[in-house]
Design a protein around this motif. Structure first.
Motif, PDB file in Angstrom:
ATOM      1  N   UNK A  94       0.832  -1.205   0.000  1.00  0.00           N
ATOM      2  CA  UNK A  94       0.000   0.000   0.000  1.00  0.00           C
ATOM      3  C   UNK A  94       0.868   1.257   0.000  1.00  0.00           C
ATOM      4  N   UNK A  95       1.961   1.229   0.732  1.00  0.00           N
ATOM      5  CA  UNK A  95       2.881   2.374   0.755  1.00  0.00           C
ATOM      6  C   UNK A  95       3.543   2.550  -0.611  1.00  0.00           C
ATOM      7  N   UNK A  96       3.910   1.433  -1.258  1.00  0.00           N
ATOM      8  CA  UNK A  96       4.509   1.507  -2.600  1.00  0.00           C
ATOM      9  C   UNK A  96       3.503   2.092  -3.586  1.00  0.00           C
ATOM     10  N   UNK A  97       2.241   1.666  -3.499  1.00  0.00           N
ATOM     11  CA  UNK A  97       1.203   2.208  -4.383  1.00  0.00           C
ATOM     12  C   UNK A  97       1.026   3.708  -4.135  1.00  0.00           C
ATOM     13  N   UNK A  98       1.064   4.129  -2.864  1.00  0.00           N
ATOM     14  CA  UNK A  98       0.954   5.552  -2.543  1.00  0.00           C
ATOM     15  C   UNK A  98       2.110   6.328  -3.179  1.00  0.00           C
ATOM     16  N   UNK A  99       3.329   5.791  -3.074  1.00  0.00           N
ATOM     17  CA  UNK A  99       4.492   6.460  -3.684  1.00  0.00           C
ATOM     18  C   UNK A  99       4.326   6.545  -5.199  1.00  0.00           C
ATOM     19  N   UNK A 100       3.820   5.472  -5.815  1.00  0.00           N
ATOM     20  CA  UNK A 100       3.610   5.476  -7.269  1.00  0.00           C
ATOM     21  C   UNK A 100       2.569   6.513  -7.661  1.00  0.00           C
ATOM     22  N   UNK A 101       1.481   6.615  -6.903  1.00  0.00           N
ATOM     23  CA  UNK A 101       0.437   7.601  -7.195  1.00  0.00           C
ATOM     24  C   UNK A 101       0.987   9.021  -7.049  1.00  0.00           C
ATOM     25  N   UNK A 102       1.771   9.232  -6.005  1.00  0.00           N
ATOM     26  CA  UNK A 102       2.352  10.569  -5.793  1.00  0.00           C
ATOM     27  C   UNK A 102       3.311  10.926  -6.930  1.00  0.00           C
ATOM     28  N   UNK A 103       4.163   9.984  -7.331  1.00  0.00           N
ATOM     29  CA  UNK A 103       5.122  10.259  -8.404  1.00  0.00           C
ATOM     30  C   UNK A 103       4.400  10.496  -9.726  1.00  0.00           C
ATOM     31  N   UNK A 104       3.408   9.666 -10.037  1.00  0.00           N
ATOM     32  CA  UNK A 104       2.661   9.810 -11.289  1.00  0.00           C
ATOM     33  C   UNK A 104       1.932  11.152 -11.326  1.00  0.00           C
ATOM     34  N   UNK A 105       1.336  11.537 -10.217  1.00  0.00           N
ATOM     35  CA  UNK A 105       0.633  12.826 -10.145  1.00  0.00           C
ATOM     36  C   UNK A 105       1.621  13.973 -10.306  1.00  0.00           C
ATOM     37  N   UNK A 106       2.744  13.885  -9.627  1.00  0.00           N
ATOM     38  CA  UNK A 106       3.781  14.929  -9.735  1.00  0.00           C
ATOM     39  C   UNK A 106       4.273  15.041 -11.176  1.00  0.00           C
ATOM     40  N   UNK A 107       4.490  13.888 -11.830  1.00  0.00           N
ATOM     41  CA  UNK A 107       4.980  13.901 -13.218  1.00  0.00           C
ATOM     42  C   UNK A 107       3.934  14.496 -14.163  1.00  0.00           C
ATOM     43  N   UNK A 108       2.666  14.197 -13.947  1.00  0.00           N
ATOM     44  CA  UNK A 108       1.610  14.751 -14.797  1.00  0.00           C
ATOM     45  C   UNK A 108       1.504  16.273 -14.621  1.00  0.00           C
ATOM     46  N   UNK A 109       1.578  16.729 -13.377  1.00  0.00           N
ATOM     47  CA  UNK A 109       1.505  18.170 -13.118  1.00  0.00           C
ATOM     48  C   UNK A 109       2.710  18.861 -13.744  1.00  0.00           C
ATOM     49  N   UNK A 110       3.873  18.283 -13.599  1.00  0.00           N
ATOM     50  CA  UNK A 110       5.116  18.861 -14.147  1.00  0.00           C
ATOM     51  C   UNK A 110       5.075  18.933 -15.666  1.00  0.00           C
ATOM     52  N   UNK A 111       4.415  17.939 -16.286  1.00  0.00           N
ATOM     53  CA  UNK A 111       4.317  17.907 -17.746  1.00  0.00           C
ATOM     54  C   UNK A 111       3.178  18.784 -18.264  1.00  0.00           C
ATOM     55  N   UNK A 112       2.433  19.386 -17.332  1.00  0.00           N
ATOM     56  CA  UNK A 112       1.342  20.271 -17.732  1.00  0.00           C
ATOM     57  C   UNK A 112       0.066  19.529 -18.083  1.00  0.00           C
ATOM     58  N   UNK A 113      -0.040  18.268 -17.696  1.00  0.00           N
ATOM     59  CA  UNK A 113      -1.241  17.480 -17.976  1.00  0.00           C
ATOM     60  C   UNK A 113      -2.251  17.654 -16.837  1.00  0.00           C
ATOM     61  N   UNK A 114      -3.510  17.440 -17.178  1.00  0.00           N
ATOM     62  CA  UNK A 114      -4.563  17.539 -16.169  1.00  0.00           C
ATOM     63  C   UNK A 114      -4.514  16.351 -15.224  1.00  0.00           C
ATOM     64  N   UNK A 115      -4.883  16.613 -13.975  1.00  0.00           N
ATOM     65  CA  UNK A 115      -4.996  15.560 -12.966  1.00  0.00           C
ATOM     66  C   UNK A 115      -6.433  15.576 -12.464  1.00  0.00           C
ATOM     67  N   UNK A 116      -7.107  14.434 -12.594  1.00  0.00           N
ATOM     68  CA  UNK A 116      -8.474  14.319 -12.086  1.00  0.00           C
ATOM     69  C   UNK A 116      -8.377  14.002 -10.585  1.00  0.00           C
ATOM     70  N   UNK A 117      -8.606  15.012  -9.785  1.00  0.00           N
ATOM     71  CA  UNK A 117      -8.436  14.888  -8.339  1.00  0.00           C
ATOM     72  C   UNK A 117      -9.422  13.886  -7.745  1.00  0.00           C
TER      73      UNK A 117
END
Length: 154
Positions: A94-117
């Motif tokens: 569960x902690x690994x999944x949380x880290x993956x979600x955080x990294x993926x969200x950070x990468x999408x925001x950094x790339x200027x892509x929308x994030x569905x909160x």
């Protein structure tokens, strides 16, 4: 063992106990008695399960009888250690999944892509929060089960 046989076995006993006081069976109930509860505890050491059966009769204008059956299972020794490994592995995932979600969200925001909160929150709830709560609570219950059995069986 049927309930009737169980109650008959109580009636066949030479004494019954109320509080810390022993009573002759024929004197146990009197005209002022309003209720009686008969309890039986059974323990299966091979499976680590204790069961309690309670039959309660209330004397009102008529007699009302109710019963309850409860089962308590205990994990000890190697079984508890193995369950701990499973629970902590689930928490780790569960902690690994949380880290993956955080990294993926950070990468999408950094790339200027929308994030569905809303979808992100639902994913984190289902894939991280619920497993963390489940494994934490269940491991705590399993670890305490030895004491629950001891309190039930005596």
């Amino acid at each position: 063992l049927q309930f009737a046989e169980f109650l008959q076995s109580v009636a066949d006993a030479s004494i019954l106990v109320r509080g810390d006081e022993a009573w002759e069976t024929e004197n146990y109930l009197d005209g002022l008695s309003t209720a009686v509860t008969v309890a039986m505890v059974a323990f299966s050491p091979n499976y680590g399960i204790a069961s309690t059966i309670r039959i309660t009769a209330r004397f009102e204008t008529d007699v009302k009888v109710d019963f309850s059956v409860e089962h308590f299972q205990s994990l000890e020794g190697d079984d508890l250690r193995w369950y701990g490994v499973v629970a902590f592995t689930g928490i780790g995932l569960a902690v690994i999944i949380l880290a993956e979600k955080a990294y993926t969200t950070w990468a999408r925001v950094r790339a200027g892509l929308d994030v569905n909160v809303m979808l992100l929150a639902a994913d984190v709830l289902v894939q991280v929060v619920l497993p963390l709560v489940y494994f934490s609570l269940r491991y705590t219950q399993r670890a305490a089960s030895k004491n629950d059995i001891a309190a039930t069986v005596g």
